[in-house]
Motif scaffolding. Structure first.
Motif, short mmCIF file in Angstrom:
data_model
loop_
_atom_site.label_atom_id
_atom_site.label_comp_id
_atom_site.label_asym_id
_atom_site.label_seq_id
_atom_site.Cartn_x
_atom_site.Cartn_y
_atom_site.Cartn_z
N ARG A 213 59.86 38.87 36.42
CA ARG A 213 58.62 39.61 36.19
C ARG A 213 58.85 41.11 36.12
O ARG A 213 57.94 41.87 35.78
CB ARG A 213 57.60 39.29 37.29
CG ARG A 213 57.92 39.82 38.66
CD ARG A 213 56.91 39.34 39.69
NE ARG A 213 57.13 39.85 41.03
CZ ARG A 213 56.51 40.92 41.53
NH1 ARG A 213 55.66 41.59 40.80
NH2 ARG A 213 56.76 41.31 42.76
N ARG A 214 60.07 41.56 36.41
CA ARG A 214 60.38 43.00 36.42
C ARG A 214 61.08 43.46 35.15
O ARG A 214 61.34 44.66 35.00
CB ARG A 214 61.29 43.33 37.60
CG ARG A 214 60.70 43.05 38.97
CD ARG A 214 61.72 43.38 40.03
NE ARG A 214 61.23 43.20 41.39
CZ ARG A 214 61.93 43.47 42.47
NH1 ARG A 214 63.16 43.94 42.34
NH2 ARG A 214 61.42 43.28 43.67
N HIS A 215 61.43 42.54 34.25
CA HIS A 215 62.32 42.90 33.14
C HIS A 215 61.66 42.78 31.77
O HIS A 215 60.90 41.85 31.50
CB HIS A 215 63.58 42.02 33.17
CG HIS A 215 64.52 42.38 34.27
ND1 HIS A 215 64.43 41.84 35.53
CD2 HIS A 215 65.59 43.23 34.29
CE1 HIS A 215 65.39 42.34 36.29
NE2 HIS A 215 66.10 43.18 35.57
N LEU A 216 62.00 43.74 30.91
CA LEU A 216 61.67 43.71 29.50
C LEU A 216 62.93 44.01 28.70
O LEU A 216 63.86 44.64 29.21
CB LEU A 216 60.61 44.77 29.16
CG LEU A 216 59.20 44.58 29.72
CD1 LEU A 216 58.40 45.86 29.59
CD2 LEU A 216 58.50 43.44 29.01
N PRO A 303 65.08 40.05 45.92
CA PRO A 303 64.67 39.72 47.30
C PRO A 303 65.12 40.77 48.32
O PRO A 303 64.39 41.05 49.28
CB PRO A 303 65.37 38.37 47.55
CG PRO A 303 65.64 37.81 46.20
CD PRO A 303 65.92 38.98 45.33
N HIS A 304 66.30 41.35 48.09
CA HIS A 304 66.79 42.38 49.01
C HIS A 304 65.92 43.63 48.93
O HIS A 304 65.52 44.20 49.95
CB HIS A 304 68.24 42.74 48.68
CG HIS A 304 69.18 41.58 48.67
ND1 HIS A 304 69.86 41.17 47.54
CD2 HIS A 304 69.54 40.71 49.65
CE1 HIS A 304 70.61 40.12 47.82
NE2 HIS A 304 70.43 39.81 49.10
N GLU A 305 65.62 44.06 47.69
CA GLU A 305 64.79 45.25 47.52
C GLU A 305 63.41 45.06 48.12
O GLU A 305 62.86 45.97 48.76
CB GLU A 305 64.68 45.59 46.03
CG GLU A 305 65.97 46.09 45.41
CD GLU A 305 65.83 46.37 43.93
OE1 GLU A 305 66.74 47.02 43.36
OE2 GLU A 305 64.84 45.94 43.32
N THR A 306 62.84 43.86 47.95
CA THR A 306 61.52 43.58 48.49
C THR A 306 61.53 43.62 50.01
O THR A 306 60.62 44.18 50.64
CB THR A 306 61.03 42.20 48.00
OG1 THR A 306 60.92 42.22 46.57
CG2 THR A 306 59.68 41.86 48.61
N ALA A 307 62.57 43.05 50.62
CA ALA A 307 62.67 43.04 52.08
C ALA A 307 62.79 44.46 52.63
O ALA A 307 62.16 44.79 53.65
CB ALA A 307 63.87 42.21 52.52
N ILE A 308 63.56 45.31 51.95
CA ILE A 308 63.70 46.70 52.40
C ILE A 308 62.38 47.44 52.23
O ILE A 308 61.94 48.17 53.13
CB ILE A 308 64.83 47.40 51.61
CG1 ILE A 308 66.18 46.75 51.95
CG2 ILE A 308 64.86 48.90 51.91
CD1 ILE A 308 67.31 47.14 51.01
N PRO A 348 56.89 49.86 46.95
CA PRO A 348 56.44 48.83 47.89
C PRO A 348 55.80 47.64 47.18
O PRO A 348 55.67 47.63 45.97
CB PRO A 348 55.43 49.58 48.77
CG PRO A 348 54.93 50.69 47.90
CD PRO A 348 56.08 51.07 47.00
N GLU A 349 55.43 46.64 47.97
CA GLU A 349 54.69 45.46 47.50
C GLU A 349 55.49 44.60 46.53
O GLU A 349 54.93 43.89 45.70
CB GLU A 349 53.36 45.88 46.85
CG GLU A 349 52.46 46.73 47.73
CD GLU A 349 51.25 47.22 46.99
OE1 GLU A 349 50.26 46.46 46.90
OE2 GLU A 349 51.28 48.37 46.50
N GLY A 350 56.81 44.67 46.60
CA GLY A 350 57.65 43.78 45.81
C GLY A 350 57.88 44.19 44.37
O GLY A 350 58.33 43.37 43.56
#
Length: 430
Positions: A213-216, A303-308, A348-350
């Motif tokens: 969902r983050r990539h284009l 997942p790592h970035e979201t956790a941080i 933030p917020e994933g």
């Protein structure tokens, strides 16, 4: 008086004419409610049978979705309307009758909506997202002009890769090899050596086979570069810039944020300075949060970035990554050469990384060594090396991904809704 919906507040109590499309309608006996849009906004038109001719009332009841009209009526205040006004209709002139508009008020699947993206853009939610995108672009120009930056446009066709990767779109440039740009950064460094502080804003391309969902595949980047600037000074510019963007959207897009049901209190917390955490401490934090398999020297995934990010309530800089997982041009920390003076800004917020930046190598001998390590030979990178040969200075820069930033600020889950016509792994239409 002919006007547009975004200027309707200037005509309270007056009769106006608007060119509009019918987004939706409902009727009950002697009254019809028309949901109208004109590209600048949405407004309700109320058609009372007692106030119009029988012909106009029957036309109002028979109008089909997305038919175009000139509609005349008196502007009246209405506290129930998000706009604060509605239109008491006195006349309707049909311009074009739309038949069987494919996107109806019912639920549709994402693939169906993407196939009809050219029509989906007309919806209230998509309209709000594009208005926020536009505001972020406007605020970008405002911020960098105020800060003394000059807008410079790098080429889209290049003879080399900005980051030395293989994720490039290859093409023939007459009898030479060429690529679609994956970043304007190298050219912006050249511009910074000429003008001091510069920024670019333009499309970039990554042939990355990702479906997240983050990539284009095609996206837009804002890429500032600054001569005589340290990494810390660059971080200050970055956090002030992001704070300015959020503030500008809050101030100018309140209605759009409401339409998108965005939590504005979360956005109001976004004020510089932001937290900073080193890569080393980020590794420790991840292990504490259960990511026991992560090892020093590995790059972070979503997942790592979201956790941080979840550990903080605002964007956070992750600094000083290992040099082996970062681009060849990043400047090593003089006190610890195995890491580089860089930072990723995690929203933030994933929503993940929205900025990547660093101090750039300014030493000619070190850059020549990097060339050898990354096999950057031939004439394609000769000009970039010469920037260190003729008047080299400490300099730094960064790149902000527009679509990820729009997604985060507007609260949209997937970046495909933050660009008018997204290019995805399996989508080149429309």
């Amino acid at each position: 008086m002919k006007t547009t919906i975004n200027h309707i507040d200037k005509y309270n109590g007056k009769e106006v004419t608007i060119g509009a499309w019918l987004a939706n309608k409902r009727s009950s006996g002697k009254i019809a409610f028309l949901q109208l849009r004109d590209g600048t906004g949405f407004i309700q038109g109320v058609v009372a049978k007692a106030d119009v001719t029988e012909e106009i009332f029957q036309l109002a009841k028979s109008l089909t979705q997305e038919s175009s009209v000139y509609i005349t009526g008196t502007v009246v205040e209405d506290s129930r309307s998000p706009l604060g006004f509605e239109l008491q209709v006195s006349n309707i002139e049909l311009i074009h009758e739309a038949v069987d508009f494919p996107i109806t008020p019912k639920e549709h699947g994402t693939e169906f909506l993407m196939d009809h993206r050219h029509l989906w853009l007309r919806s209230k939610k998509q309209h709000a997202i594009m208005k926020i995108r536009n505001q972020i672009i406007q605020a970008t120009y405002e911020f960098f002009q105020k800060e003394g930056f000059l807008k410079i446009d790098p080429p889209i066709l290049t003879g080399s890769a900005a980051e030395g990767t293989t994720e490039l779109f290859h093409t023939k440039y007459f009898d030479e090899e060429a690529y679609l740009s994956q970043s304007g950064q190298l050219y912006m460094e050249a511009a910074a050596m000429a003008f001091g502080k510069v920024f670019s804003f333009g499309p970039t391309f990554r042939a990355e086979k990702s479906k997240t969902r983050r990539h284009l595949i095609e996206f837009w980047m804002i890429e500032p570069e600054m001569a005589f600037t340290t990494h810390e000074e660059s971080l200050s510019i970055q956090e002030n810039y992001v704070s300015y963007l959020v503030e500008s959207v809050l101030e100018n897009c309140d209605l759009e944020l409401t339409i998108l049901e965005r939590d504005k209190d979360i956005l109001r917390k976004i004020k510089a300075p932001f937290e900073r955490i080193s890569y080393d401490k980020a590794i420790d934090l991840l292990k504490e949060k259960g990511f026991t398999d992560i090892e020093w020297g590995e790059d972070f995934g979503a997942p790592h970035e979201t956790a941080i990010a979840d550990h903080f309530d605002r964007p956070v800089f992750i600094t000083h990554y290992p040099k082996d997982i970062k681009a060849f041009y990043m400047k090593p920390d003089p006190n610890r050469p195995e890491v580089v003076e860089c930072a990723d800004l995690i929203a933030p917020e994933g929503y993940g990384e929205i900025i990547g930046g660093s101090a750039r190598i300014d030493d000619l001998n070190l850059m020549q060594k990097r060339y050898e390590e990354h096999a950057l030979t031939g004439d394609a990178y000769k000009w970039y090396l010469e920037l260190r040969k003729y008047g080299s200075v400490p300099h730094a820069g960064f790149g902000l991904g527009l679509e990820r930033t729009v997604a985060w600020i507007s609260g949209v889950e997937h970046v495909r809704e933050t660009i008018p016509f997204p290019r995805l792994l399996n989508r080149l239409y429309p």
